[in-house]
Design an enzyme around this catalytic site. Structure first.
Site, PDB file in Angstrom:
ATOM      1  N   HIS A  16      23.191   4.585   9.577  1.00 62.34           N
ATOM      2  CA  HIS A  16      22.431   5.730   9.049  1.00 62.34           C
ATOM      3  C   HIS A  16      20.967   5.347   8.908  1.00 62.34           C
ATOM      4  O   HIS A  16      20.598   4.191   9.114  1.00 62.34           O
ATOM      5  CB  HIS A  16      23.034   6.254   7.739  1.00 62.34           C
ATOM      6  CG  HIS A  16      22.940   5.323   6.553  1.00 62.34           C
ATOM      7  ND1 HIS A  16      23.621   4.128   6.489  1.00 62.34           N
ATOM      8  CD2 HIS A  16      22.256   5.419   5.382  1.00 62.34           C
ATOM      9  CE1 HIS A  16      23.369   3.545   5.328  1.00 62.34           C
ATOM     10  NE2 HIS A  16      22.528   4.301   4.641  1.00 62.34           N
TER      11      HIS A  16
ATOM     12  N   HIS B  57      18.630   5.109   6.518  1.00 64.78           N
ATOM     13  CA  HIS B  57      17.932   4.489   5.383  1.00 64.78           C
ATOM     14  C   HIS B  57      17.265   3.172   5.789  1.00 64.78           C
ATOM     15  O   HIS B  57      17.806   2.390   6.567  1.00 64.78           O
ATOM     16  CB  HIS B  57      18.900   4.250   4.221  1.00 64.78           C
ATOM     17  CG  HIS B  57      19.265   5.512   3.497  1.00 64.78           C
ATOM     18  ND1 HIS B  57      20.368   5.608   2.680  1.00 64.78           N
ATOM     19  CD2 HIS B  57      18.657   6.737   3.460  1.00 64.78           C
ATOM     20  CE1 HIS B  57      20.426   6.833   2.165  1.00 64.78           C
ATOM     21  NE2 HIS B  57      19.410   7.542   2.629  1.00 64.78           N
TER      22      HIS B  57
ATOM     23  N   ASP C 138      16.891   0.355   4.440  1.00 63.17           N
ATOM     24  CA  ASP C 138      17.613  -0.912   4.248  1.00 63.17           C
ATOM     25  C   ASP C 138      18.763  -1.073   5.249  1.00 63.17           C
ATOM     26  O   ASP C 138      19.587  -1.997   5.115  1.00 63.17           O
ATOM     27  CB  ASP C 138      18.111  -1.044   2.800  1.00 63.17           C
ATOM     28  CG  ASP C 138      19.144  -0.014   2.425  1.00 63.17           C
ATOM     29  OD1 ASP C 138      18.947   1.176   2.745  1.00 63.17           O
ATOM     30  OD2 ASP C 138      20.163  -0.385   1.812  1.00 63.17           O
ATOM     31  N   HIS C 139      18.778  -0.219   6.284  1.00 63.06           N
ATOM     32  CA  HIS C 139      19.765  -0.345   7.369  1.00 63.06           C
ATOM     33  C   HIS C 139      19.110  -0.391   8.744  1.00 63.06           C
ATOM     34  O   HIS C 139      19.743  -0.810   9.710  1.00 63.06           O
ATOM     35  CB  HIS C 139      20.792   0.797   7.293  1.00 63.06           C
ATOM     36  CG  HIS C 139      21.556   0.769   6.012  1.00 63.06           C
ATOM     37  ND1 HIS C 139      22.846   0.321   5.917  1.00 63.06           N
ATOM     38  CD2 HIS C 139      21.169   1.066   4.736  1.00 63.06           C
ATOM     39  CE1 HIS C 139      23.233   0.358   4.653  1.00 63.06           C
ATOM     40  NE2 HIS C 139      22.226   0.799   3.913  1.00 63.06           N
TER      41      HIS C 139
ATOM     42  N   HIS D 298      26.795  10.462   2.401  1.00 63.21           N
ATOM     43  CA  HIS D 298      25.700   9.620   1.898  1.00 63.21           C
ATOM     44  C   HIS D 298      24.406  10.057   2.593  1.00 63.21           C
ATOM     45  O   HIS D 298      23.392  10.301   1.936  1.00 63.21           O
ATOM     46  CB  HIS D 298      26.016   8.157   2.175  1.00 63.21           C
ATOM     47  CG  HIS D 298      24.951   7.197   1.755  1.00 63.21           C
ATOM     48  ND1 HIS D 298      24.674   6.925   0.436  1.00 63.21           N
ATOM     49  CD2 HIS D 298      24.084   6.443   2.472  1.00 63.21           C
ATOM     50  CE1 HIS D 298      23.682   6.045   0.372  1.00 63.21           C
ATOM     51  NE2 HIS D 298      23.305   5.740   1.594  1.00 63.21           N
TER      52      HIS D 298
ATOM     53  N   ASP E 245      27.061   2.621   4.217  1.00 66.18           N
ATOM     54  CA  ASP E 245      27.046   2.982   2.793  1.00 66.18           C
ATOM     55  C   ASP E 245      28.022   4.115   2.479  1.00 66.18           C
ATOM     56  O   ASP E 245      27.816   4.867   1.525  1.00 66.18           O
ATOM     57  CB  ASP E 245      25.633   3.418   2.365  1.00 66.18           C
ATOM     58  CG  ASP E 245      24.663   2.255   2.262  1.00 66.18           C
ATOM     59  OD1 ASP E 245      25.075   1.097   2.421  1.00 66.18           O
ATOM     60  OD2 ASP E 245      23.464   2.534   2.022  1.00 66.18           O
TER      61      ASP E 245
ATOM     62  N   HIS F 293      26.628  -3.331   1.233  1.00 65.08           N
ATOM     63  CA  HIS F 293      26.068  -3.796  -0.054  1.00 65.08           C
ATOM     64  C   HIS F 293      27.114  -4.539  -0.875  1.00 65.08           C
ATOM     65  O   HIS F 293      28.311  -4.249  -0.779  1.00 65.08           O
ATOM     66  CB  HIS F 293      25.561  -2.611  -0.895  1.00 65.08           C
ATOM     67  CG  HIS F 293      24.359  -1.929  -0.342  1.00 65.08           C
ATOM     68  ND1 HIS F 293      23.079  -2.344  -0.621  1.00 65.08           N
ATOM     69  CD2 HIS F 293      24.244  -0.867   0.486  1.00 65.08           C
ATOM     70  CE1 HIS F 293      22.213  -1.549   0.005  1.00 65.08           C
ATOM     71  NE2 HIS F 293      22.894  -0.642   0.686  1.00 65.08           N
TER      72      HIS F 293
HETATM   73 FE    FE Z   1      22.020   0.998   1.861  1.00 65.81          FE
HETATM   74 ZN    ZN Z   2      22.047   4.114   2.448  1.00 65.30          ZN
END
Ligand code: FE
Ligand code: ZN
Length: 244
Positions: free
Chosen positions: A59, A61, A63-64, A117, A136, A174
């Protein structure tokens, strides 16, 4: 972790992210799933003599996908991600949606759309290898927040993922396990499997150990979101966790 000649290595980055490096021994191919950043991932691959050939994103985001551009610049790898989020990610070479197939050597991953998400969130399921990368959407004893979707969608995601074979290894993005487990115990105080797992997780975290991957069988026994009996119950649990 070695799974039928697929080796999966955890690269912990940022405060609690796990980037996954997957290497196919037979073909020598290496895939990175959800690189939040580039340098530690490139270093982890180099330390093993692996060359990253592909990135798979779940996805949009940061942090991905934050490491996408720099890893591609360093390796020339191709980047695959959800068609529905191509505009937001910006660095994709290939866009995929439900049922599409991506490959590492002779191993096949099928794309599952698991929106909630984010609106276009996908998972990569390697059925033959009993592996699923869930980003996530599903966490150990938890699920992702509903930023761009509904409890009904997440309920459906939990049913689909929960329907995979019990021995499927679940690679989450995570380390949220301890917080999830403590919350879950308040919801299902009489769940003995859950109580035992939380105790084990507390000990593991105290030793500084990771608690991911998990398995579908373990989640079916201890994940209060997967165990929610209907959409309403999942929605109530998710709202309560958000407020916790
Ligand atoms: Fe994340
Ligand atoms: Zn995420």
């Amino acid at each position: 972790m070695v799974n039928a000649m697929l080796e999966v290595v955890r690269v912990p980055v940022l405060s609690d992210n796990y980037v996954w490096l997957m290497h196919d021994v037979a073909s020598g191919e290496t895939v990175v799933i959800d690189p939040a950043v580039a340098e530690p991932v490139l270093a982890a691959a180099a330390a093993r003599g692996w060359t990253i050939g592909q990135i798979w994103n779940t996805h949009w985001h940061g942090d991905h996908v934050g490491g996408n551009a720099a890893i591609k610049a360093a390796t020339g790898c191709s980047i695959t991600g959800p068609a529905a989020e191509a505009d937001r990610i910006g660095t994709l070479d290939r866009t995929v949606s439900e049922g599409d197939v991506v490959r590492i050597g002779g191993h096949v991953a099928t794309v599952m759309e698991v929106p909630a998400h984010t609106a276009g969130h996908i998972a990569y399921h390697l059925a033959e290898d009993a592996i699923v990368f869930v980003g996530d959407t599903l966490f150990a004893m938890g699920c992702g927040r509903l930023f761009e979707g509904t409890a009904a969608q997440m309920f459906n995601n939990m049913a689909r993922l929960g329907g995979l074979p019990d021995d499927t290894s679940v690679y989450c993005a995570h380390e949220y396990t301890l917080s999830n487990g403590r919350f879950a115990l308040g919801v299902e105080p009489d769940n003995e499997a859950l109580a035992a797992r939380v105790a084990a997780v507390e000990a593991a975290r105290a030793r500084g150990e990771a608690t991911v991957p998990t398995t579908i069988g373990l989640e079916r026994a201890t994940n209060i979101f997967m165990r929610a009996r209907d959409v309403e119950e999942l929605a109530q649990r998710r709202a309560a966790k958000d407020a916790a």
